[in-house]
Design a protein around this motif. Structure first.
Motif, short mmCIF file in Angstrom:
data_model
loop_
_atom_site.label_atom_id
_atom_site.label_comp_id
_atom_site.label_asym_id
_atom_site.label_seq_id
_atom_site.Cartn_x
_atom_site.Cartn_y
_atom_site.Cartn_z
N ASN B 192 -33.29 27.43 -17.28
CA ASN B 192 -32.48 26.57 -18.14
C ASN B 192 -32.35 25.17 -17.56
O ASN B 192 -32.32 24.19 -18.31
CB ASN B 192 -31.11 27.21 -18.38
CG ASN B 192 -31.16 28.17 -19.56
OD1 ASN B 192 -31.55 27.81 -20.66
ND2 ASN B 192 -30.80 29.42 -19.33
N LEU B 195 -35.61 23.49 -18.40
CA LEU B 195 -35.72 23.16 -19.83
C LEU B 195 -34.73 22.06 -20.22
O LEU B 195 -35.04 21.23 -21.07
CB LEU B 195 -35.49 24.41 -20.68
CG LEU B 195 -36.54 25.51 -20.54
CD1 LEU B 195 -36.25 26.67 -21.48
CD2 LEU B 195 -37.95 24.98 -20.80
N ASP B 196 -33.57 22.06 -19.58
CA ASP B 196 -32.62 20.97 -19.83
C ASP B 196 -33.27 19.63 -19.49
O ASP B 196 -33.13 18.65 -20.21
CB ASP B 196 -31.36 21.16 -18.98
CG ASP B 196 -30.42 22.19 -19.60
OD1 ASP B 196 -30.56 22.46 -20.81
OD2 ASP B 196 -29.56 22.73 -18.87
N LEU B 198 -36.50 19.00 -19.40
CA LEU B 198 -37.65 18.71 -20.27
C LEU B 198 -37.25 18.47 -21.73
O LEU B 198 -38.10 18.12 -22.54
CB LEU B 198 -38.64 19.89 -20.22
CG LEU B 198 -39.23 20.22 -18.85
CD1 LEU B 198 -40.22 21.38 -18.99
CD2 LEU B 198 -39.93 19.00 -18.25
#
Lengths: 570, 203
Positions: B192, B195-196, B198
Motif C-alpha cells: 500500500n 501504491l500510494d 505510484l
C-alpha cells in the motif's frame, strides 16, 4: 486457444476426498456451481464438476479494503485482480487415459503398445498442480454421456452454461429402478413424461404407469401456463393403452381403451395380508385366510363374502340355536377357526367387497390383458378415476404388480432354461410414490420387493414424487438413477443423495437448482452427476422425437387405435 | 548491447561491493545525477555493472562547520566552498544488474567495480534496453532496508515508463506495477505504501 477450450483457472490443491481446488482466472459470474469442467494432466483427462465457488483474498485485508476509494480505478483494478480471486471447489468424477500428445513419438509408441481401453473410469488419482481447467466442450459431454441418437441415447437436457446436449442411456436407465423428484411446479411431471416418451419411442422397455392424476395418457393442460400438453396416447396411438379402473372410468374426455375389473378369483390371501395395516387386520387373519383358501380355493373371496355374520338356526324341538349353514360361524367351527376371528375378518373385508371394480365375473380378463400387452411391448396407463383412496391404490397396485411379478419371473425362468425369448424389460411407474412407498405402507406393497429383487427379472420401478424423504429408505437405496428437480426441504435433499458418494458436494448443487426446468442427474444410470437445464416437453420436443409424425394422430389412426388395431404406419 | 550509448560521466567510485557501491562527484557535477536514475560502471574486462541511484549525500567538513557557525558568509566564500570543497558529494548506487558479452542480466555481478572506476549516467536508449528485459531487477530495490523504497520506485518507474513509452511500449509501466503487486502482495502495508507513492503516475 478457441473460445470453447478457454482456460478458466488452474489447479491449486485438494484431493479425491476433499475435492480439488482451482483458482479461477475469469470473472466468477462466468462459472456456476455444477459446471462441467475438464482437465488434462499427463496422459489423463479428468472430467469433473464445479461444486462450489468461494471468494478468497491473498490477505484478508485486501478484501476488507475498498481499493477503489483509495486508488485510481485502473490501479485499484490491477490490485484487486492480483489480490482477490475466486476459488473453485471441483469434484473429480471420471478420468480417461488419453495417452501422450497425438502426433508425438510417445503417442505412436503408446498406440503400438496395444489396444487401449479409452472408456472413462472413476477417478483414482488427481491432476498435478497448476493443471489448466477448462469448461467442457460438446465433444467432452458426448464422450461421457453419449451422442444423441433419438433412440437409446436420449437427450434429457443441456448443460446450463453452454447448452451442450446431455443424454441418458435409456437401455441402462431401465436396468435398475430409478426416481424422479422435485417440488410441486419444478417440472418433474414434464420430465417424467419426456423420459417415458423416450422409453416408448426407443422401444427400450414396456411401461406400466399408475396415473393418479390422469397426467400421462391423455392430453392435458399445464397447471402453470394453461398451455396444452400432449399426452402419450395421442402421440403413440395404439402403443399406449389407456386402462380405466372399474366400469365407466375414462381419462377426462378420452375413452379408455379398456376398463379393468378385477375378478374375485384374482384376489389371493397374500393380497389381503399385504393390506393388514390399512384393513387393521389381526394376527389371526393369516390363519383364517389360509383356511378359507383351503376350503374354497380360488373362490374363497366370493364364498366368504356370501356368508352371513350372526346367522343362526333354531332347533324347533330343543330351541337350541346353532350357526346357520350359510354363516361365517358355521364355516369357522367346521374348519376349526376361531369364530370371532373369522367374523372380524369378514367385517373388514366388506370394505373391499363394496368396491365397484371388484366383480364376480368381469367382462374380460383385463388383468391378464394388461400383463399380456406389457409383455408384448405395449404400454399401459392405468387411471384410478374416482377410486383414489389409499385402499384402492394399495389393492389394485398390489394385485397388478403381483401378477406382473409372477409373469416376469416365469418368463425369466423360461428364458434361462431355453434361451429363446428374453423377457421384455418393464418399468413400473408410480406417481405420488410416497403414498405407496412410505415407511408404513412399503411393507404392505410389493414395490419394495420390485425395487430390491425384480431387476434380475427385468422389472424395475420408476418412482415420481415430491417428498423423497417420505419414501422408505430401503426403496430409496435401491434407486439406480435419480433425477431431481428443485427440492426445498433438507430432508428431501438428503434422501435423494442417500447412498451416493460426494453427498456434501452434491447437496449444494441440488439445493441451488432453479425452481423450474433445472434438474440434477445422478446415480448409477449416469456416468457422473450433472445438473442440466431440462429439455422442454413441447411441440418442438415431439417434432424432434417423432419427426414429421409429431402432430396429433390423423382420424384413421385414431380409429385404429380406438379399436385396438395395430398402427397402420407400423 | 549497443556499446556506443549516450552516457554522461557523473563521478568516480569511492567504494564498492557486489550489492551496492558509492561514487563521489564534485558539486559542479551534481546537476545530472538524480535519485532513481540508472547508472553504469564499465569494468576493464568488458563487464558493465548497472545500478540505480538510491541516495545522494553531501557531508560537512571542518571548514563548513566554521563557516556555518560564523555570523555571515560572503557569497564568494560560499561559492568557493561549494565548488572547491575537499569532500565529494556521495552518490549511493544499488546494483541491479550487469551486462556481459552484449547480454544483460538482472542479477548481481560476479565482482564489484573498483574504486576510481568512472560512473556514467545511462542514456534513454540504455534505460529502455535494461528495463525492457523484464522486471526482475525490481526485487533488488525491494530489498533495500534503510532507503525510501517507494520514492526510489516512483522516480525510477516514472523515468523508465516515459522512456519505454517513447520507445513504443505503452504497457511497460502497467506490467511493472503488476509485477510489483505480485512481489509485494504478501506484505499488505508495504504494498500500500508503494501504491500510494505510484498513485499519481498515469497507468
Amino acid at each position: 486457444m478457441d473460445e470453447q477450450n478457454k482456460i478458466i483457472g488452474y489447479i491449486t490443491g485438494g484431493g479425491l476426498e476433499a475435492n480439488l481446488q482451482a483458482r479461477l482466472t475469469i470473472a466468477a459470474q462466468e462459472v456456476q456451481a455444477g459446471a462441467f469442467v475438464v482437465m488434462d494432466s499427463g496422459n489423463w483427462r479428468f472430467y469433473s464438476l464445479v461444486t462450489d465457488l468461494q471468494l478468497c483474498a491473498v490477505n484478508e485485508k485486501y478484501a476488507q479494503q475498498l481499493s477503489l476509494l483509495r486508488y485510481h480505478p485502473a490501479l485499484a483494478s490491477m490490485l484487486n485482480e492480483q489480490t482477490l480471486y475466486t476459488q473453485l471447489a471441483i469434484m473429480p468424477a471420471l478420468m480417461l487415459d488419453r495417452g501422450p500428445e497425438p502426433g508425438s513419438p510417445e503417442y505412436l509408441e503408446w498406440r503400438a503398445s496395444g489396444i487401449k481401453d479409452e472408456r472413462p473410469m472413476p477417478v483414482k488419482t488427481v491432476p498435478k498442480h497448476h493443471t489448466p481447467v477448462r469448461l467442457a466442450t460438446e465433444e467432452d459431454i458426448n464422450n461421457i454421456f453419449g451422442v444423441e441418437d433419438n433412440k437409446k441415447i436420449f437427450r434429457v437436457g443441456n448443460t446450463r452454461e453452454q447448452g451442450h446436449p446431455v443424454c441418458l442411456n435409456l437401455e441402462k436407465f431401465v436396468q435398475r429402478s430409478s426416481g424422479i423428484f422435485g417440488t410441486t411446479g419444478s417440472g418433474k411431471s414434464f420430465l417424467a413424461r419426456m423420459i417415458l416418451a423416450g422409453l416408448i419411442h426407443a422401444n427400450s422397455a414396456s411401461t406400466l404407469i399408475f396415473d393418479m392424476h390422469n397426467e400421462y395418457g391423455p392430453d392435458s393442460s399445464s397447471s402453470d401456463t394453461g398451455a396444452s400438453v400432449s399426452g402419450l396416447k395421442s402421440k403413440f396411438g395404439n402403443k399406449v393403452q389407456l386402462v380405466g379402473l372399474g366400469k365407466g372410468t375414462c381419462f377426462g374426455n378420452m375413452q379408455a381403451d379398456f376398463n379393468l375389473e378385477i375378478s374375485y378369483g384374482d384376489i389371493t390371501s397374500e393380497d389381503i395380508l399385504q393390506l393388514s395395516q390399512t384393513l387393521n387386520l389381526r394376527e389371526t387373519s393369516a390363519g383364517t385366510l389360509n383356511a378359507l383358501y383351503d376350503s374354497f380355493n380360488k373362490k374363497w373371496f366370493k364364498e366368504f363374502m356370501a356368508m352371513r355374520v350372526g346367522g343362526v338356526e333354531e332347533d324347533p324341538e330343543t330351541g337350541k340355536k346353532t350357526p346357520s349353514s350359510d354363516s361365517v360361524a358355521f364355516w369357522a367351527e367346521e374348519v376349526g377357526i376361531n369364530v370371532m376371528a373369522a367374523e372380524s375378518l369378514h367385517g373388514k373385508l366388506k370394505r373391499l367387497h363394496g368396491r365397484p371394480y371388484l366383480v364376480e365375473n368381469p367382462d374380460k380378463k383385463a388383468l391378464r390383458d394388461i400383463t399380456d400387452k406389457l409383455m408384448n411391448g405395449q404400454h399401459v396407463v392405468l387411471s384410478f378415476g374416482d377410486f383414489d383412496s389409499e385402499l384402492d391404490y394399495l389393492l389394485v397396485t398390489n394385485l397388478i404388480t403381483r401378477k406382473i411379478r409372477e409373469t416376469w419371473e416365469n418368463a425369466t425362468n423360461e428364458y434361462h432354461k431355453d434361451k429363446k425369448k428374453e423377457p421384455r424389460p418393464l418399468v413400473v411407474v408410480v406417481e405420488e410414490a410416497h403414498k405407496l412407498l412410505n415407511r408404513e405402507m412399503a411393507s404392505q406393497t410389493i414395490f419394495s420387493t420390485i425395487a430390491r429383487e425384480m431387476r434380475k427379472y427385468y422389472v424395475t420401478l420408476l418412482i415420481i414424487d415430491q417428498r423423497p424423504s417420505q419414501i422408505y429408505d430401503e426403496v430409496m437405496s435401491q434407486l439406480g438413477t435419480r433425477i431431481s428437480g428443485s427440492l426445498g426441504d433438507e430432508d428431501d435433499i438428503n434422501a435423494v443423495l442417500s447412498g451416493l458418494s460426494g453427498r456434501s458436494a452434491l447437496r449444494g448443487m441440488l439445493a441451488k437448482l432453479q425452481p423450474k426446468e433445472e434438474a440434477l442427474l445422478l446415480g448409477w444410470g449416469v456416468p457422473m452427476p450433472i445438473p442440466i437445464r431440462s429439455r422442454r416437453y413441447d411441440q418442438v420436443f415431439w417434432e424432434e422425437v417423432l419427426g414429421g409424425d409429431a402432430t396429433p394422430m390423423d382420424p384413421q389412426r385414431a380409429i385404429a387405435s380406438l379399436y385396438g388395431e395395430s398402427d397402420p404406419d407400423e | 548491447m549497443n556499446q556506443t550509448l549516450n552516457s554522461i560521466p557523473i563521478g568516480k567510485l569511492l567504494r564498492a561491493e557486489n550489492r551496492q557501491f558509492m561514487a563521489g562527484c564534485r558539486v559542479s557535477e551534481l546537476e545530472t545525477p538524480a535519485m532513481g536514475a540508472l547508472v553504469r560502471v564499465s569494468l576493464e574486462d568488458g563487464i558493465q555493472i548497472y545500478g540505480l541511484i538510491t541516495r545522494i549525500a553531501i557531508y560537512d567538513d571542518g571548514l563548513v562547520r566554521q563557516l556555518v557557525s560564523g555570523v555571515s558568509i560572503p557569497v564568494e566564500i560560499s561559492a568557493d566552498n561549494r565548488h572547491n570543497r575537499n569532500l565529494p558529494v556521495e552518490i549511493h548506487v544499488l546494483t541491479v544488474g550487469y551486462a556481459q558479452n552484449g547480454k544483460i542480466f538482472h542479477r548481481l555481478p560476479p565482482r564489484p567495480p573498483l574504486s576510481l572506476d568512472a560512473l556514467y549516467l545511462c542514456g534513454e536508449d540504455e534505460l529502455v534496453c535494461f528495463t525492457g528485459l523484464g522486471y526482475g531487477y525490481l526485487r533488488h530495490i525491494l530489498r533495500l532496508a534503510e532507503d525510501p523504497v517507494e520514492e526510489i520506485l516512483l522516480l525510477h518507474l516514472s523515468k523508465a515508463a516515459e522512456a519505454q513509452r517513447e520507445a513504443g511500449r505503452e504497457d511497460w509501466y502497467r506490467e511493472a506495477v503488476k509485477h510489483l503487486i505480485g512481489l509485494l502482495q504478501e506484505d499488505y502495508q508495504r504494498l500500500n505504501l508503494v501504491l500510494d507513492a505510484l498513485e499519481g503516475l498515469e497507468l
